[in-house]
Write an enzyme that holds these catalytic residues in place. Sequence first.
Site, PDB file in Angstrom:
ATOM      1  CG  HIS A  97      -3.643   3.232   1.502  1.00  0.00           C
ATOM      2  ND1 HIS A  97      -2.953   3.536   0.347  1.00  0.00           N
ATOM      3  CD2 HIS A  97      -2.846   3.651   2.524  1.00  0.00           C
ATOM      4  CE1 HIS A  97      -1.797   4.102   0.654  1.00  0.00           C
ATOM      5  NE2 HIS A  97      -1.701   4.188   1.974  1.00  0.00           N
ATOM      6  CG  HIS A  98      -3.769   7.672   2.787  1.00  0.00           C
ATOM      7  ND1 HIS A  98      -3.727   7.746   4.168  1.00  0.00           N
ATOM      8  CD2 HIS A  98      -2.553   7.171   2.409  1.00  0.00           C
ATOM      9  CE1 HIS A  98      -2.549   7.324   4.597  1.00  0.00           C
ATOM     10  NE2 HIS A  98      -1.813   6.967   3.545  1.00  0.00           N
ATOM     11  CE  LYS A 115       4.472   5.978   3.689  1.00  0.00           C
ATOM     12  NZ  LYS A 115       4.493   5.488   5.084  1.00  0.00           N
ATOM     13  CG  HIS A 120      -0.264   0.048   2.545  1.00  0.00           C
ATOM     14  ND1 HIS A 120       0.416  -1.030   3.061  1.00  0.00           N
ATOM     15  CD2 HIS A 120      -0.153   1.039   3.471  1.00  0.00           C
ATOM     16  CE1 HIS A 120       0.900  -0.710   4.246  1.00  0.00           C
ATOM     17  NE2 HIS A 120       0.572   0.549   4.516  1.00  0.00           N
ATOM     18  CG  ASP A 121       2.333   3.320   2.950  1.00  0.00           C
ATOM     19  OD1 ASP A 121       1.417   3.964   2.399  1.00  0.00           O
ATOM     20  OD2 ASP A 121       2.430   3.187   4.188  1.00  0.00           O
ATOM     21  CG  HIS A 151       2.250   7.734  -0.189  1.00  0.00           C
ATOM     22  ND1 HIS A 151       1.571   8.672   0.542  1.00  0.00           N
ATOM     23  CD2 HIS A 151       1.730   6.519   0.197  1.00  0.00           C
ATOM     24  CE1 HIS A 151       0.689   8.069   1.334  1.00  0.00           C
ATOM     25  NE2 HIS A 151       0.775   6.756   1.141  1.00  0.00           N
TER      26      HIS A 151
END
Length: 538
Positions: free
Chosen positions: A441-442, A390, A386-387, A415
């Site tokens: 997801h954010h 970054k 998910h990240d 990101h």
Amino acid sequence: MSDPRAAAAAERDGPLVFAAAPVADPGRVAARTWKILIVDDEEEVHVLTRLVLRDYTFEGRGLEMLSAHSGAAARQVLAAHPDVALVLLDVVMEQEDSGLRLVQHIRGDLGNRNVRIILRTGQPGQAPETEVVARYDINDYKAKTELTSQKLYTTVTSALRSWRDLQTIERSRHGMQRVIEASGGLFEWRSRRRFTKQVLHDLVGLLDPAGTAAPDAAGSPVAALVARNEGDGFVVCQAYGRFAGLEERSLAEVDLAELAAPVMHVLATDRPWVGDEAYARLIRADNGRQALFLVADRRGLGGLEASLVRLFMTNAATAFQNVNLSLDLIESQKEIIQTLGDVVETRSRETAHHVLRVGEMAHLLASLAGCAPDLADVLRVATPMHDVGKVGIPDAILNKPGRLTPDEFAVMRTHTTIGYEILSRSERPLMRAAAEIALTHHEAWDGSGYPAGLAGEEIPLAGRITAVVDVFDAMVNRRVYREAMDLAEVVAHIAAGRGTRFDPRLVDVFLAHRDRFIAVVRENPDHTSPRRRLAVAD
């Protein structure tokens, strides 16, 4: 050019080894007689027919003679004995056309086109042969005076031979249909354990299509097992019938009684075994995976049953190879995804445990929320990515120990789109799912999230699930910009976000099972080595 692997497989399997000649008759060994139904209102006809045919045999099997003295009684007998091979039928009984009405019932109402019907009449004028043969599906027409002892023998033999051949054709057709139906699903599995379980289930179904064999009864005529290779030996992974309960036991320690010989032969020669009551075969994949199948039927494996089992297992061997190739690819994708997730977390000075915990908790929340098992499995693997975006965030922002400025936070938000751009280039389902999660997801349930400001069910379910577990894990663990938060405070934060930041239904599920999510965090603390999770192989 021929396929060298196929040629090698053919050479490896070699010819089938037969313990004895297979049973030739079309029925099961348990059927020791041919059933004949005598339908006549004259008791003398029954007595004389039984007397003449009392010593009759055909292909080593005698007769079981059933009697009915009326058309109505014959219907009851046929209902109780659908395997009657021949009906010796009078035309005139309780009514002048009772026999002809029974023919219509057999062919029409019962749909039985195989039973042989021979009309015997003492009054030919009541039912002229030409008219009857033209209008009704009968197989022979005889005046009772014609049927001397020798002619009755000849007539019965001809009828039984015809019924036997029709039964063989019918059973072959149904058997082939079952093989086709069973084989079609073998290439869809994404689990070796489920695959072997399905193969075993279908093998039993070929031998017992009516489902009369109990799966865990010691007295069941059908028994079967499959064992997988582990180390230098084999371990039973599925079992049926009198073998039930042997799961997870070493095959070398199991008492198979008379069926030990087929197993030993297959393991020693790598060739299939076909016996009067048993079939055994070892199938293998290029990656070294092997599965040994053993199926037995105390009623005997007739020629047709053995042929169906052999054909089905040939398809199963091909499917086993394909399933293993597919699973190897999936496992490779999983390792790549998890490794990338670990790299991202390491670069952001967080531990790889975060991606592991988020994956486990996403799988747990999806399962508890009633999602399909396949979706839950995908989330376990894809959520750790998910990240991944970054990697495109400058170190000064990514690892800043204090609060970010509005401009820095705007950069950090990117990101999500960076991760999506990286992952969406792949057409693989797992990578596509990971791309969707990275992007969404954010997002927030009330539309206040980023990057697109989606609201409610506009947000993909995978993104909504990840949002809950990602925030929970991030808050209960230390980050470069803050210490870990109190567990009760974090749970309260999740509850407060119900209907605003988070999907309210998912929050309800999370709160109802909070202890299970807390257990995932405690089982994978940051100071231990992260455990790997490629359990899909089994």
